[in-house]
Write a protein that holds these residues in place. Structure first.
Motif, PDB file in Angstrom:
ATOM      1  N   ALA A  92       0.838  -1.204   0.000  1.00  0.00           N
ATOM      2  CA  ALA A  92       0.000   0.000   0.000  1.00  0.00           C
ATOM      3  C   ALA A  92       0.869   1.249   0.000  1.00  0.00           C
ATOM      4  CB  ALA A  92      -0.944  -0.004   1.199  1.00  0.00           C
ATOM      5  N   TYR A  93       1.919   1.279   0.816  1.00  0.00           N
ATOM      6  CA  TYR A  93       2.803   2.449   0.858  1.00  0.00           C
ATOM      7  C   TYR A  93       3.439   2.675  -0.511  1.00  0.00           C
ATOM      8  CZ  TYR A  93       2.751   1.363   5.886  1.00  0.00           C
ATOM      9  OH  TYR A  93       2.388   1.067   7.160  1.00  0.00           O
ATOM     10  N   LYS A  94       3.874   1.560  -1.137  1.00  0.00           N
ATOM     11  CA  LYS A  94       4.523   1.674  -2.436  1.00  0.00           C
ATOM     12  C   LYS A  94       3.561   2.167  -3.517  1.00  0.00           C
ATOM     13  CE  LYS A  94       8.123  -1.761  -1.582  1.00  0.00           C
ATOM     14  NZ  LYS A  94       9.070  -0.784  -1.151  1.00  0.00           N
ATOM     15  N   GLU A  95       2.283   1.853  -3.394  1.00  0.00           N
ATOM     16  CA  GLU A  95       1.300   2.317  -4.374  1.00  0.00           C
ATOM     17  C   GLU A  95       0.869   3.757  -4.123  1.00  0.00           C
ATOM     18  OE1 GLU A  95      -1.920  -0.472  -4.502  1.00  0.00           O
ATOM     19  OE2 GLU A  95      -0.639  -2.087  -5.228  1.00  0.00           O
ATOM     20  N   ILE A  96       0.791   4.161  -2.871  1.00  0.00           N
ATOM     21  CA  ILE A  96       0.349   5.522  -2.538  1.00  0.00           C
ATOM     22  C   ILE A  96       1.462   6.537  -2.779  1.00  0.00           C
ATOM     23  CG2 ILE A  96      -0.399   7.025  -0.634  1.00  0.00           C
ATOM     24  CD1 ILE A  96      -1.920   4.577   0.487  1.00  0.00           C
ATOM     25  N   ALA A  97       2.701   6.183  -2.477  1.00  0.00           N
ATOM     26  CA  ALA A  97       3.833   7.110  -2.582  1.00  0.00           C
ATOM     27  C   ALA A  97       3.962   7.788  -3.952  1.00  0.00           C
ATOM     28  CB  ALA A  97       5.126   6.400  -2.208  1.00  0.00           C
ATOM     29  N   PRO A  98       3.894   7.051  -5.077  1.00  0.00           N
ATOM     30  CA  PRO A  98       4.025   7.742  -6.366  1.00  0.00           C
ATOM     31  C   PRO A  98       2.862   8.698  -6.640  1.00  0.00           C
ATOM     32  CG  PRO A  98       3.970   5.337  -6.687  1.00  0.00           C
ATOM     33  CD  PRO A  98       3.862   5.608  -5.222  1.00  0.00           C
ATOM     34  N   ARG A  99       1.679   8.372  -6.105  1.00  0.00           N
ATOM     35  CA  ARG A  99       0.549   9.307  -6.275  1.00  0.00           C
ATOM     36  C   ARG A  99       0.800  10.587  -5.488  1.00  0.00           C
ATOM     37  NH1 ARG A  99      -2.363   4.336  -6.612  1.00  0.00           N
ATOM     38  NH2 ARG A  99      -2.851   4.219  -4.396  1.00  0.00           N
ATOM     39  N   LEU A 100       1.387  10.454  -4.298  1.00  0.00           N
ATOM     40  CA  LEU A 100       1.734  11.642  -3.511  1.00  0.00           C
ATOM     41  C   LEU A 100       2.709  12.524  -4.291  1.00  0.00           C
ATOM     42  CD1 LEU A 100       2.247  10.183   0.088  1.00  0.00           C
ATOM     43  CD2 LEU A 100       0.534  11.855  -0.600  1.00  0.00           C
ATOM     44  N   ARG A 101       3.765  11.908  -4.818  1.00  0.00           N
ATOM     45  CA  ARG A 101       4.752  12.664  -5.609  1.00  0.00           C
ATOM     46  C   ARG A 101       4.113  13.270  -6.842  1.00  0.00           C
ATOM     47  NH1 ARG A 101       7.871   8.241  -4.502  1.00  0.00           N
ATOM     48  NH2 ARG A 101       7.467   7.342  -6.543  1.00  0.00           N
ATOM     49  N   GLY A 102       3.300  12.461  -7.548  1.00  0.00           N
ATOM     50  CA  GLY A 102       2.678  12.927  -8.791  1.00  0.00           C
ATOM     51  C   GLY A 102       1.727  14.092  -8.578  1.00  0.00           C
ATOM     52  N   ILE A 103       0.941  14.019  -7.524  1.00  0.00           N
ATOM     53  CA  ILE A 103      -0.001  15.114  -7.251  1.00  0.00           C
ATOM     54  C   ILE A 103       0.753  16.362  -6.825  1.00  0.00           C
ATOM     55  CG2 ILE A 103      -1.804  15.854  -5.621  1.00  0.00           C
ATOM     56  CD1 ILE A 103      -2.969  12.971  -5.997  1.00  0.00           C
ATOM     57  N   ARG A 104       1.807  16.193  -6.009  1.00  0.00           N
ATOM     58  CA  ARG A 104       2.617  17.352  -5.617  1.00  0.00           C
ATOM     59  C   ARG A 104       3.248  17.990  -6.852  1.00  0.00           C
ATOM     60  NH1 ARG A 104       7.695  17.741  -5.119  1.00  0.00           N
ATOM     61  NH2 ARG A 104       8.134  15.526  -4.759  1.00  0.00           N
ATOM     62  N   LEU A 138       9.942  14.653   6.193  1.00  0.00           N
ATOM     63  CA  LEU A 138       8.801  13.761   6.372  1.00  0.00           C
ATOM     64  C   LEU A 138       8.053  13.580   5.045  1.00  0.00           C
ATOM     65  CD1 LEU A 138       7.487  12.062   8.550  1.00  0.00           C
ATOM     66  CD2 LEU A 138       5.999  13.994   9.082  1.00  0.00           C
ATOM     67  N   VAL A 139       7.927  14.654   4.260  1.00  0.00           N
ATOM     68  CA  VAL A 139       7.310  14.554   2.926  1.00  0.00           C
ATOM     69  C   VAL A 139       8.108  13.563   2.084  1.00  0.00           C
ATOM     70  CG1 VAL A 139       6.785  15.803   0.785  1.00  0.00           C
ATOM     71  CG2 VAL A 139       6.344  16.892   3.002  1.00  0.00           C
ATOM     72  N   GLU A 140       9.419  13.703   2.082  1.00  0.00           N
ATOM     73  CA  GLU A 140      10.284  12.808   1.311  1.00  0.00           C
ATOM     74  C   GLU A 140      10.171  11.363   1.810  1.00  0.00           C
ATOM     75  OE1 GLU A 140      14.123  14.643   1.651  1.00  0.00           O
ATOM     76  OE2 GLU A 140      13.464  16.423   0.525  1.00  0.00           O
ATOM     77  N   LYS A 141      10.088  11.199   3.118  1.00  0.00           N
ATOM     78  CA  LYS A 141       9.956   9.867   3.718  1.00  0.00           C
ATOM     79  C   LYS A 141       8.676   9.189   3.230  1.00  0.00           C
ATOM     80  CE  LYS A 141       9.360   7.917   8.341  1.00  0.00           C
ATOM     81  NZ  LYS A 141       9.389   8.211   9.769  1.00  0.00           N
ATOM     82  N   TYR A 142       7.544   9.908   3.266  1.00  0.00           N
ATOM     83  CA  TYR A 142       6.275   9.330   2.829  1.00  0.00           C
ATOM     84  C   TYR A 142       6.269   9.071   1.323  1.00  0.00           C
ATOM     85  CZ  TYR A 142       4.430  10.536   7.450  1.00  0.00           C
ATOM     86  OH  TYR A 142       4.212  10.632   8.798  1.00  0.00           O
ATOM     87  N   GLU A 155       8.381   3.648   1.562  1.00  0.00           N
ATOM     88  CA  GLU A 155       8.975   2.693   2.498  1.00  0.00           C
ATOM     89  C   GLU A 155       8.468   2.881   3.929  1.00  0.00           C
ATOM     90  OE1 GLU A 155      10.868   0.199   1.474  1.00  0.00           O
ATOM     91  OE2 GLU A 155      10.618   0.959  -0.556  1.00  0.00           O
ATOM     92  N   HIS A 156       7.579   3.834   4.146  1.00  0.00           N
ATOM     93  CA  HIS A 156       7.149   4.152   5.508  1.00  0.00           C
ATOM     94  C   HIS A 156       5.631   4.262   5.596  1.00  0.00           C
ATOM     95  CE1 HIS A 156      11.285   4.990   6.677  1.00  0.00           C
ATOM     96  NE2 HIS A 156      11.411   5.549   5.488  1.00  0.00           N
ATOM     97  N   GLU A 157       5.103   3.958   6.776  1.00  0.00           N
ATOM     98  CA  GLU A 157       3.672   4.105   7.051  1.00  0.00           C
ATOM     99  C   GLU A 157       3.255   5.556   6.816  1.00  0.00           C
ATOM    100  OE1 GLU A 157       0.842   3.974  10.957  1.00  0.00           O
ATOM    101  OE2 GLU A 157       2.489   2.550  10.832  1.00  0.00           O
ATOM    102  N   ILE A 158       2.109   5.741   6.165  1.00  0.00           N
ATOM    103  CA  ILE A 158       1.613   7.086   5.858  1.00  0.00           C
ATOM    104  C   ILE A 158       0.308   7.288   6.612  1.00  0.00           C
ATOM    105  CG2 ILE A 158       0.924   8.692   4.046  1.00  0.00           C
ATOM    106  CD1 ILE A 158       2.417   6.809   2.046  1.00  0.00           C
ATOM    107  N   PRO A 159       0.290   8.168   7.616  1.00  0.00           N
ATOM    108  CA  PRO A 159      -0.944   8.385   8.382  1.00  0.00           C
ATOM    109  C   PRO A 159      -2.060   8.956   7.509  1.00  0.00           C
ATOM    110  CG  PRO A 159       0.957   9.392   9.471  1.00  0.00           C
ATOM    111  CD  PRO A 159       1.402   8.965   8.106  1.00  0.00           C
TER     112      PRO A 159
END
Length: 185
Positions: free
Chosen positions: A6-18, A38-42, A46-50
């Motif tokens: 889940a983290y691996k799937e959400i992370a690129p969307r976070l980067r892409g939207i930013r 923390l933005v870079e970490k999420y 590789e890390h839990e995203i609240p």
């Protein structure tokens, strides 16, 4: 889906939207009230995203939370019906089992969740804060909710409304999970 996946799937969307809203990690961090690291970490996957962080990013970037979590757009504008035991599983946090109860509704002003809170030791409780306000209604079990230095015990039928900027953490009591409706505004 495992939490790591889940983290691996959400992370690129976070980067892409930013990137789509033309913000640097520093600019986004400032707008959501976290450190750039923390933005870079999420965004590393590789890390839990609240969920509170996902909600803040969605708000700042002007996108629906469902887009960040699932990659799919919401599509209903009149109503969103969720049958018993269903809901969009937010498989991204090890602490609780979240089910979003309105993920298909466009333009939500609140995020309603059905949450299963497992029993755990007090030292294993994880505090979180996020913008907005929150309403909790306990459906089953007994819930310990810590608001900063206050310890509240809620049972089935009890409710609580609070400022989500207050550090808060939860656990099921009596070695059992507690189930609750949680609405975040």
């Amino acid at each position: 889906m495992s939490n790591n996946k889940a983290y691996k799937e959400i992370a690129p969307r976070l980067r892409g939207i930013r990137d789509a809203v033309d913000m640097t990690t520093t600019q986004l961090a400032e707008k959501v009230g976290v450190e750039p690291s923390l933005v870079e970490k999420y965004e590393s996957g590789e890390h839990e995203i609240p969920v509170s962080y996902l909600m803040d990013v969605a708000h700042v970037c002007g996108v629906d939370l469902t887009v960040l979590i699932s990659g799919n757009e919401s599509h209903l504008t009149n109503y969103a019906l969720v049958r018993k035991g269903k809901g969009f599983s937010v498989d991204r946090r090890k602490d609780y089992d979240y089910k979003n109860l309105a993920s298909t509704f466009v333009g939500r002003r609140m995020e309603p969740f059905m949450i299963e809170v497992p029993a755990k030791k007090p030292e294993d409780m994880n505090f979180t804060t996020h913008r907005g306000q929150e309403f909790i209604y306990v459906l089953e079990g007994k819930l310990e909710l810590r608001l900063d230095d206050s310890i509240l015990i809620l049972e089935a039928g009890d409710s609580l409304y609070f400022d989500s900027n207050t550090p808060h953490a939860m656990r099921g009591l009596d070695e059992k999970s507690a189930r609750m409706l949680d609405v975040i505004l």
